[in-house]
Write an enzyme that holds these catalytic residues in place. Structure first.
Site, mmCIF file in Angstrom:
data_model
loop_
_atom_site.group_PDB
_atom_site.id
_atom_site.type_symbol
_atom_site.label_atom_id
_atom_site.label_comp_id
_atom_site.label_asym_id
_atom_site.label_seq_id
_atom_site.Cartn_x
_atom_site.Cartn_y
_atom_site.Cartn_z
ATOM 1 N N HIS A 116 0.858 -1.192 0.000
ATOM 2 C CA HIS A 116 0.000 0.000 0.000
ATOM 3 C C HIS A 116 0.889 1.235 0.000
ATOM 4 O O HIS A 116 1.492 1.580 1.007
ATOM 5 C CB HIS A 116 -0.906 -0.001 1.228
ATOM 6 C CG HIS A 116 -2.099 0.909 1.103
ATOM 7 N ND1 HIS A 116 -2.014 2.190 0.611
ATOM 8 C CD2 HIS A 116 -3.413 0.712 1.379
ATOM 9 C CE1 HIS A 116 -3.212 2.751 0.619
ATOM 10 N NE2 HIS A 116 -4.085 1.877 1.073
ATOM 11 N N HIS B 8 -6.276 -1.079 -6.826
ATOM 12 C CA HIS B 8 -6.875 -0.442 -5.651
ATOM 13 C C HIS B 8 -6.718 1.076 -5.748
ATOM 14 O O HIS B 8 -5.612 1.593 -5.857
ATOM 15 C CB HIS B 8 -6.144 -0.993 -4.423
ATOM 16 C CG HIS B 8 -6.718 -0.580 -3.116
ATOM 17 N ND1 HIS B 8 -6.376 0.587 -2.485
ATOM 18 C CD2 HIS B 8 -7.610 -1.194 -2.308
ATOM 19 C CE1 HIS B 8 -7.027 0.679 -1.336
ATOM 20 N NE2 HIS B 8 -7.779 -0.391 -1.194
ATOM 21 N N GLU C 212 -11.995 -2.775 -4.258
ATOM 22 C CA GLU C 212 -11.882 -1.329 -4.017
ATOM 23 C C GLU C 212 -11.085 -0.691 -5.144
ATOM 24 O O GLU C 212 -10.275 0.205 -4.916
ATOM 25 C CB GLU C 212 -11.196 -1.061 -2.670
ATOM 26 C CG GLU C 212 -11.794 -1.866 -1.525
ATOM 27 C CD GLU C 212 -11.261 -1.477 -0.149
ATOM 28 O OE1 GLU C 212 -12.075 -1.230 0.740
ATOM 29 O OE2 GLU C 212 -10.021 -1.390 0.012
ATOM 30 N N CYS D 233 -10.307 3.508 8.059
ATOM 31 C CA CYS D 233 -9.354 4.417 7.417
ATOM 32 C C CYS D 233 -9.987 5.761 7.072
ATOM 33 O O CYS D 233 -9.325 6.790 7.101
ATOM 34 C CB CYS D 233 -8.779 3.771 6.157
ATOM 35 S SG CYS D 233 -10.018 3.071 5.054
ATOM 36 N N CYS D 234 -11.285 5.733 6.696
ATOM 37 C CA CYS D 234 -11.885 6.952 6.151
ATOM 38 C C CYS D 234 -12.114 8.060 7.177
ATOM 39 O O CYS D 234 -11.765 9.222 6.911
ATOM 40 C CB CYS D 234 -13.195 6.620 5.438
ATOM 41 S SG CYS D 234 -13.010 5.490 4.032
ATOM 42 N N GLU E 72 -14.718 5.076 -2.669
ATOM 43 C CA GLU E 72 -14.306 5.123 -1.262
ATOM 44 C C GLU E 72 -13.965 6.546 -0.857
ATOM 45 O O GLU E 72 -13.308 7.289 -1.590
ATOM 46 C CB GLU E 72 -13.090 4.197 -1.054
ATOM 47 C CG GLU E 72 -12.658 4.134 0.406
ATOM 48 C CD GLU E 72 -11.439 3.237 0.631
ATOM 49 O OE1 GLU E 72 -11.186 2.348 -0.198
ATOM 50 O OE2 GLU E 72 -10.747 3.450 1.644
#
Lengths: 647, 647
Positions: free
Chosen positions: A196, A261, A313, A406-407, A329
């Site tokens: 990531h 992603h 995602e 995470c958001c 997202e």
């Protein structure tokens, strides 16, 4: 570097970055739309966020790593530390602008002390690998998120340092960065990248904050090495995602399309752009520009939302932009704003701030409820009649928090630092990218902005510190009719590249007026966007509108038919949804289009076969009300749609 | 019951089933389209299937359960036995019609012996719970698939018994059924149902085969108890699926819409319908009819395919019928054919065989390659330009086998028993539901059918055993122009309910001619099917057509524009794809509709806003070629689409 020149926000290009714009050194939003949204952030979201991190176990896990408590790792996810770091970053930006209550400042200091205590002697810091996977450090780069968490730690530390001047957290970040630098490299113990992306952009910022060239070089290493199959391609072959999931399928300089992603792709491109700013690497800049255009033209929802699939995602195929199954997202929207800002600084082009504006209002803001207590992870463009919400955390009702949270802290850190994304400067003047009532200070001068944006397009810019320079005002792509004046005298408004530029020897007190006409617009999509063929979306100014079932005279929305010749009116309702301008008009509804059991109908034959026209029996006109999409799902559940069929 | 009366196929209603139709006692397809497809099944798929089950570990696991080998359970899925049972069922139907080679018969007998050897003394049989989860029998009804596997064992055993007369496998099934019956019940050790329905329809058939009322009662118990939250609703709450995934959200008599995992829902409804046939339960029949109409009208793709989501292999919201992300699992299509046949027998209504025909040609048959060696699990209706196939086993290239290989042996057992789904009889005559060259014997008489179906609509029915009865010929819903005659003399063709009925004192040698006109049709969808608004599909006879990129003069399909006024021609090409009728015409392509970076375009304002019309610049006419959808993906990968934009 003078204090006025050093941006207090999250992005601060160095003197080495030739030609790049600089964020305004000081930026403050003092009223209007964004002040209200940000007050919720500072007064509700940030204080409440600490409690959520306690309840969800994130702080518990750090306490385990610090040896301050006993028990099991909670949450079963390897990246839970990052939520703490994002919250620390949000707290820093909040403190810089509003201050923190003594209670909150104390709690924040305790979290900083906890993070310091959890760090290993050699600088390593990750509660998952210290507690749940002891001894497995750096063994699972694809899923382990260690460098991702390091990136968020670094960003939090830079914010904390810029906002407070306090060195403690920065020292933790530097030690971890040095630990990473000692391990990763083509000639070091590990030649690898993180599954990531995130550490790349953070390392560039750490370089900017400390002046240490090593961090820039390390960022360059991580950028260059992605796309060479280091992320265990054998293990991922045959799985759903494949190497493109982590953007490890192609070196970025060879990629022609965004893939995988969405958040990973966008964080990575933010790092690529930061690196291009600092190094002047033309091939990186070309890659970023190419990928941005591909993404904007073929893989972006009208809201600015990104990511077409729930499953991974990830970005879909070109023009695969579903409504009900749009993922969009919230974090991807935030990442897009961050990347667009870096592109705007790198290139000076207005289109990046066009997309940032659209994304901010219509893809970030829907992610948090108006009262700041509930969140969306995914942001679909449609909820069908009789929708069965089976998607849990990624469904269509707002949640107080998420298993993978995470958001929410990502929204907090963006909104807490928002004014730093609005105005830039260079030797030649000041550029207003976004419009919000506030005060902005760059090298050339200082301006004060007052506006009713986004409800009205009138903007007054008062010069507070003058000089001979160019005031550049972004004229959004949606605006077809612009007027401007200086001290009441109209000026020419030719804006071929999205910037209205006015050069003067400015005097304090000069007032520039800008008026961006905001008629209600009906917008259609490229016909290759199959999902919305024959539909229009309602837009006004920077806002995308939607219909919620509960605002209409009849339940259900699937039978709604927009009459594009019907007059639409915009009315501001200060009592609705914290004050919104609604759009009203007359529409029709289909009734019993297909009473039979088969929903498909053939045209008459035989040769040529006639085009089939499913029989519809529209009702008499019925009134409808549309609200800004960002404000949906704040009253009740039910059907919603942005794209409205015109037949 | 006379031998001629007892259907040799998989469904055999008893004498107790008042008013229900009976499948033809003997049915054989002897030539034409389906004979060729079925020859591939018997000569390639079934023989090759045994090797796949060996390679994938299914037989190994049964050997472990039988104590014949040592090692670990392979495959990590609890339902691998069911693939063996489906293969045994396919082998039985194949033997009954074509015989098996001595080698294959020997191998099949060895598998039967293995299954017998694996069974525990108390009748229990499931290799997962005997080997990998020893001691956990019946503890995980939601995911364990024990009753599901039992259902497939029972169906295989009934088939084996009907086809061969051999009792051994039936005895195994009876012992397992008795084991289940001893454990499950409201007043027994376990009050529960299986997460994956299947055993219900199997138990009804076991009742039909053995005459044991207990099995019918047990089926009724499982039907009645689903929908009461027995499947651990606490454990599933908050997960993506929820109780509807297993149809455990509502008792079937209260359900108004199909929901959840499509195959689970459809197998369950097959069992519900079987039970309604045998018990005359009007509330079950009403539920089945209501759910069928809901599914057909709102949740069925034009191919007959079912299941809108990959994520949970489940039904979507009403009218949520995406193209590229359609799941349309091959097993769901098979289950739909099975359920529709039971509904046709229960009600005598033609519409069920209409949907079965559509499903058979356009949703089952695409699941297997023309050469019988490769398979589709999911059957999307579109592959976009530049599609990145990330979906592995569920992607858009055919696979030799799957980790979860439910579909291939399911196709085998359906095609091996296919003629038994085509013709029914009752005291009053014979009903031809589907048209294939062959011979069909019912109580009232015997008929021979010759036809070039589905390429041409001419059907000749010769009476081989006469008497005074009604010959009922289904006139498909797609057919708007039908002619018929008896021995060359035209007869009236009013078919208000889908059946053309001709009552005579039939003499052997009488010939009934039926001609179903097959013009090329363009078909549109209910406007609530957002995914295909403004599009048409090409159909001819029972076949849905598609475009494959490789057949067109230019690569790519996303810019394709169908001109509905252009003439279309149908040409049979015996050398193409084992012989298909292709549809040719002229179309256009959009060129550079949106050169800019933003794919959305607003109409001119301000009031009323005009309808936006994205600029398109269609090319000069270009020829195109469409092929039957069932034959796609047999030559090369690339873009494909069924639904064609008309602007």
């Amino acid at each position: 570097m003078e204090q006025a020149e050093a941006a207090a926000g999250p992005v601060r290009p160095t003197d080495r970055a030739d030609g790049a714009l600089r964020p305004a050194g000081r930026a403050a939003i003092t009223g209007g739309f964004w002040a209200a949204r940000r007050a919720v952030t500072s007064e509700v979201c940030v204080p409440q966020g600490l409690g959520r991190l306690e309840s969800a176990g994130n702080l518990h896990n750090l306490r385990l790593a610090a040896g301050r408590t006993a028990g099991e790792y909670r949450g079963d996810l390897p990246f839970l530390d990052s939520d703490v770091y994002k919250w620390l970053e949000a707290a820093a930006w909040t403190e810089a602008e509003h201050g923190l209550t003594a209670d909150l400042a104390g709690a924040r200091d305790a979290v900083v002390a906890l993070v310091r205590a959890a760090q290993r002697d050699d600088g390593y810091l990750n509660s998952w690998f210290q507690v749940a996977k002891d001894g497995e450090r750096w063994t699972d780069l694809r899923w382990g998120h260690e460098l991702y968490c390091a990136g968020h730690l670094i960003q939090a530390a830079v914010a904390h340092h810029r906002a407070t001047g306090e060195e403690g957290l920065l020292a933790v970040a530097v030690r971890f960065a040095d630990c990473i630098d000692s391990v990763f490299g083509t000639d070091k113990k590990i030649d690898g990248v993180c599954g990531h992306a995130e550490v790349e952009t953070a390392l560039v910022e750490l370089y900017r904050e400390t002046g240490e060239q090593r961090y820039l070089d390390l960022a360059a290493y991580f950028v260059d090495r992605r796309g060479h199959g280091l992320l265990n391609p054998e293990a991922t072959r045959g799985t759903a995602a494949g190497p493109a999931y982590c953007q490890d399928h192609l070196p970025v300089r060879e990629a022609n399309a965004v893939a995988g992603h969405a958040v990973r792709q966008l964080y990575f491109l933010a790092g690529v752009t930061d690196l291009a700013v600092e190094t002047g690497d033309a091939s990186l800049r070309a890659a970023a520009e190419r990928l941005w255009t591909e993404m904007a033209a073929r893989k972006t929802h009208i809201t600015g939302g990104l990511g077409a699939h729930h499953a991974e995602e990830d970005f879909g195929d070109p023009y695969e932009l579903p409504n009900e199954r749009a993922y969009c997202e919230t974090c991807a929207a935030i990442a897009s704003v961050q990347w667009n800002w870096r592109m705007a600084l790198l290139t000076g082009e207005a289109k990046y701030s066009d997309l940032a504006e659209r994304t901010l209002y219509n893809a970030v803001l829907p992610g948090v409820s108006l009262d700041g207590t509930r969140w969306f992870y995914a942001n679909p463009l449609q909820v069908r009649d009789e929708h069965l919400d089976r998607h849990g955390d990624h469904g269509v009702s707002r949640k107080a928090w998420f298993r993978c949270a995470c958001c929410p802290p990502n929204v907090m850190r963006l909104l807490a630092s928002l004014p730093h994304y609005f105005v830039s400067g260079d030797a030649d003047g000041i550029q207003l990218h976004q419009y919000a009532t506030g005060s902005y200070e760059a090298v050339a001068g200082t301006v004060r902005v007052e506006t009713g944006y986004p409800w009205s397009g009138g903007i007054a810019v008062t010069i507070e510190r003058g000089g001979e320079w160019t005031l550049s005002l972004r004229v959004p792509g949606w605006c077809a009719d612009v007027e401007a004046g200086v001290n009441g005298v109209a000026v020419d408004t030719v804006v071929p590249d999205g910037w209205l530029r006015i050069r003067r020897a400015w005097q304090p007190g000069d007032v520039v007026s800008l008026n961006l006409a905001m008629p209600i617009r009906l917008t259609a999509a490229d016909p290759r966007v199959d999902a919305v063929r024959g539909c229009a979306a309602i837009e006004r100014g920077p806002l995308v509108y939607c219909l919620e079932e509960g605002d209409q005279p009849q339940p259900g929305l699937d039978a709604f038919v927009l009459d594009p010749s019907a007059a639409l009116t915009a009315d501001h309702d200060p009592g609705l949804l914290d004050g919104v301008t609604v759009v009203r008009g007359l529409s029709r509804r289909r009734t019993a289009a297909h009473p039979a059991w088969w929903p498909y109908r053939s045209g008459a034959g035989p040769t040529p076969p006639t085009a089939p026209t499913p029989p519809t029996a529209p009702t008499d006109p019925l009134p409808f009300t549309a609200i800004p999409y960002y404000a949906w799902a704040n009253r009740q559940d039910g059907a919603m749609r942005i794209w409205l069929p015109m037949a």
